[in-house]
Design a protein around this motif. Structure first.
Motif, short mmCIF file in Angstrom:
data_model
loop_
_atom_site.label_atom_id
_atom_site.label_comp_id
_atom_site.label_asym_id
_atom_site.label_seq_id
_atom_site.Cartn_x
_atom_site.Cartn_y
_atom_site.Cartn_z
N GLN A 119 0.72 -1.17 0.05
CA GLN A 119 0.05 0.16 -0.04
C GLN A 119 0.90 1.23 0.01
OE1 GLN A 119 -2.79 -1.30 -0.31
NE2 GLN A 119 -3.69 -2.19 1.59
N ILE A 120 1.81 1.19 0.83
CA ILE A 120 2.94 2.32 1.02
C ILE A 120 3.53 2.57 -0.60
CG2 ILE A 120 4.97 3.10 1.80
CD1 ILE A 120 2.63 3.24 3.96
N ILE B 292 -6.22 5.84 8.26
CA ILE B 292 -4.86 6.18 8.18
C ILE B 292 -4.39 6.99 9.06
CG2 ILE B 292 -3.13 6.26 6.49
CD1 ILE B 292 -4.99 4.86 4.48
N GLU C 96 -4.81 -6.95 2.64
CA GLU C 96 -5.13 -5.52 3.13
C GLU C 96 -5.59 -4.62 1.98
OE1 GLU C 96 -2.13 -3.84 5.66
OE2 GLU C 96 -1.25 -5.64 6.40
N GLY C 97 -6.09 -3.22 2.66
CA GLY C 97 -6.94 -2.43 1.47
C GLY C 97 -6.96 -1.18 2.13
N PHE C 98 -6.98 -0.17 1.14
CA PHE C 98 -7.53 1.08 1.77
C PHE C 98 -8.12 1.99 0.67
CE2 PHE C 98 -4.77 3.75 -0.99
CZ PHE C 98 -3.69 2.92 -1.46
N MET D 39 0.90 4.14 -2.74
CA MET D 39 0.65 5.61 -2.53
C MET D 39 1.89 6.70 -2.63
SD MET D 39 -1.49 5.68 1.20
CE MET D 39 -1.46 4.33 1.96
N GLY E 43 -8.78 -6.19 11.27
CA GLY E 43 -8.24 -5.04 11.75
C GLY E 43 -8.56 -3.96 10.95
N SER E 44 -8.76 -2.70 11.44
CA SER E 44 -8.97 -1.30 10.44
C SER E 44 -8.81 -0.38 11.18
CB SER E 44 -10.34 -1.44 10.04
OG SER E 44 -11.37 -1.52 11.15
N GLY E 45 -8.75 0.97 10.54
CA GLY E 45 -8.67 2.17 10.97
C GLY E 45 -8.38 3.27 10.03
N ALA F 64 -8.07 1.95 6.18
CA ALA F 64 -7.44 0.80 5.66
C ALA F 64 -7.80 -0.39 6.54
CB ALA F 64 -5.97 1.07 5.94
N PHE F 65 -7.60 -1.49 6.31
CA PHE F 65 -8.06 -2.54 6.84
C PHE F 65 -6.95 -3.75 6.53
CE2 PHE F 65 -9.77 -4.96 3.25
CZ PHE F 65 -9.86 -3.68 2.57
N GLY F 66 -7.13 -4.87 7.32
CA GLY F 66 -6.28 -6.02 7.12
C GLY F 66 -7.19 -7.22 7.45
N VAL G 111 1.55 8.59 8.17
CA VAL G 111 1.69 7.82 7.17
C VAL G 111 1.42 8.45 5.76
CG1 VAL G 111 0.74 5.74 5.81
CG2 VAL G 111 0.85 5.64 8.40
N PHE H 2 -0.23 2.24 12.57
CA PHE H 2 -0.58 3.12 11.38
C PHE H 2 -2.02 3.73 11.12
CE2 PHE H 2 -1.71 -1.25 10.68
CZ PHE H 2 -0.68 -1.97 11.24
N THR H 3 -2.88 3.61 11.86
CA THR H 3 -4.31 4.06 12.05
C THR H 3 -4.63 4.62 13.29
OG1 THR H 3 -5.14 1.80 12.34
CG2 THR H 3 -5.19 2.75 10.14
C1 2NM Z 1 -4.75 -3.66 9.24
C2 2NM Z 1 -5.24 -3.10 10.35
C3 2NM Z 1 -5.28 -1.49 10.10
C4 2NM Z 1 -3.32 -1.31 7.10
C5 2NM Z 1 -2.83 0.07 6.82
C6 2NM Z 1 -2.47 0.17 5.73
C7 2NM Z 1 -1.78 1.41 5.13
F1 2NM Z 1 -0.71 1.04 4.60
F2 2NM Z 1 -2.78 1.80 4.24
F3 2NM Z 1 -1.44 2.30 5.90
N1 2NM Z 1 -2.46 -0.65 5.17
N2 2NM Z 1 -3.18 -1.85 5.77
C8 2NM Z 1 -3.87 -1.61 8.01
C9 2NM Z 1 -4.48 -1.01 9.05
C10 2NM Z 1 -3.74 -2.99 8.32
O1 2NM Z 1 -4.39 -5.28 9.43
C11 2NM Z 1 -4.85 -5.72 10.77
#
Ligand code: 2NM
Length: 345
Positions: free
Chosen positions: A175-176, A294, A211-213, A179, A290-292, A313-315, A298, A251-252
């Motif tokens: 993802q980084i 950003i 993972e996604g955003f 971006m 997991g999520s939040g 973003a989430f994973g 970051v 990161f969130t």
């Molecule tokens: C997770 C939980 C929360 C995450 C953050 C990012 C990025 F790169 F965009 F910052 N990608 N994935 C993220 C955020 C992943 O996994 C449990």
């Protein structure tokens, strides 16, 4: 001369009749009719025969030659026919026999789940990105706001390839990289293998994550809740209950863990026999994502204007999704390649 010719005729025909195969026949032909053959020699010596006898001798020699040649041809035909009949009998080919069945492969259950999840997000407008399995410290930790002394960087958790290269511990570095190279609006998911020093019935040193955003102007926590609830209901079924709990990731901010109503006990916390449900440990809920939102830090690392853009973003773990969906209690079943297990999917 006549006696010589009669003897050659007798010997030649007898020799030919004795030939049991085509090689012996060829030897006999050379013995009598070849360049140095007996009959050839007689015909060549015809000049020395007295003139009066020559026509009669010549005729006899020719008659014998023709007779031997005809016998030779007849025997050759017979031997050829025998050879053909023998090979037809011995080398029989039954074109009605069934062929050899090649075993057909199929998609591994983890990749089936990964493809299904990817398909759900693609249908919601996300694109798919990939990146290297070996990452540098900057993309795996630093740009994700994971500080130097964070436990995630510990040797206990991370496989180090060298001083500053690691097997990626999540797919966030993908993802980084996206971006870094492109400006919002952006909706991206990154599926792939990740690596951590973990090994028990629910943890494998290699596992798979998606993972996604979504980053754009005015993306809110409401967008996060809507997209992730929709994903979970498309994957686990429309009646799936979803809840968001406060959590923490470097990161969130804010961060949330997402639970679904337990798929084993239906949320009651009890098994059919009244005992505590082994999947949700009696809570009625299981953690799935997991999520939040950003963290602005970051955005700073990738050069985005954090005043203008926001995003969530989430994973999610592919193995965990598959274990919950199919009620599998031991993650190692996915890697043993036991066909009795794999054929069920
Ligand atoms: C997770 C939980 C929360 C995450 C953050 C990012 C990025 F790169 F965009 F910052 N990608 N994935 C993220 C955020 C992943 O996994 C449990």
């Amino acid at each position: 001369m006549r006696a010589d010719l009669e003897r050659i005729r007798h010997d030649a025909l007898a020799d030919l009749d004795r030939c049991a195969d085509e090689a012996a026949l060829e030897e006999a032909r050379l013995r009598y009719l070849g360049r140095k053959g007996e009959l050839t020699a007689v015909l060549r010596g015809m000049r020395e025969v007295p003139e009066a006898e020559r026509p009669a001798m010549g005729e006899l020699a020719n008659t014998i030659k023709v007779e031997v040649e005809e016998r030779l041809a007849a025997i050759r035909r017979r031997l050829e026919e025998e050879r053909l009949a023998k090979s037809l009998a011995e080398e029989r080919l039954d074109v009605t026999l069934p062929g050899i069945r090649l075993p057909r492969g199929r998609v591994h259950p983890l990749m089936q789940v990964q493809e299904e999840v990817t398909g759900i997000f693609v249908a919601m407008g996300f694109e798919v990105a990939e990146g290297p399995d070996i990452e540098d410290d900057y993309h795996n930790f630093e740009a994700l706001n994971i500080p130097r002394d964070h436990p995630a960087r510990d040797m206990q958790d991370t496989f180090f390839v060298s001083e500053d290269r690691v097997l990626r511990t999540h797919t966030s570095p993908v993802q980084i990289r996206v971006m870094e190279s492109r400006q919002p609006p952006l909706r991206v998911i990154a599926p792939g293998a990740v690596y951590r020093q973990d090994d028990d019935v629910t943890h494998s040193p290699t596992f798979h994550q998606i993972e996604g955003f979504w980053v754009d102007e005015r993306i809110t926590f409401g967008d996060l809740k809507g997209v992730l609830s929709e994903f979970l209901r498309r994957f686990f079924g429309p009646g799936t209950r979803v809840r968001f709990r406060p959590s923490f990731f470097p990161f969130t901010e804010p961060s949330a863990e997402v639970d679904i109503g337990c798929v084993l006990c239906g949320g009651s916390g009890k098994q059919a026999d009244g005992a505590a449900c082994r999947m949700c440990k009696q809570s009625g809920w299981v953690e799935i994502l997991g999520s939040g939102m950003i963290d602005p830090n970051v955005f700073g690392f990738v050069g985005y204007d954090a005043e203008r853009f926001s995003g969530f973003a989430f994973g999610v773990g592919v193995e965990r999704l598959a274990m919950l969906r199919y009620g599998i209690g031991d993650i190692r079943l996915f890697y043993e390649n036991d066909l009795r297990f794999l054929r069920q999917f």
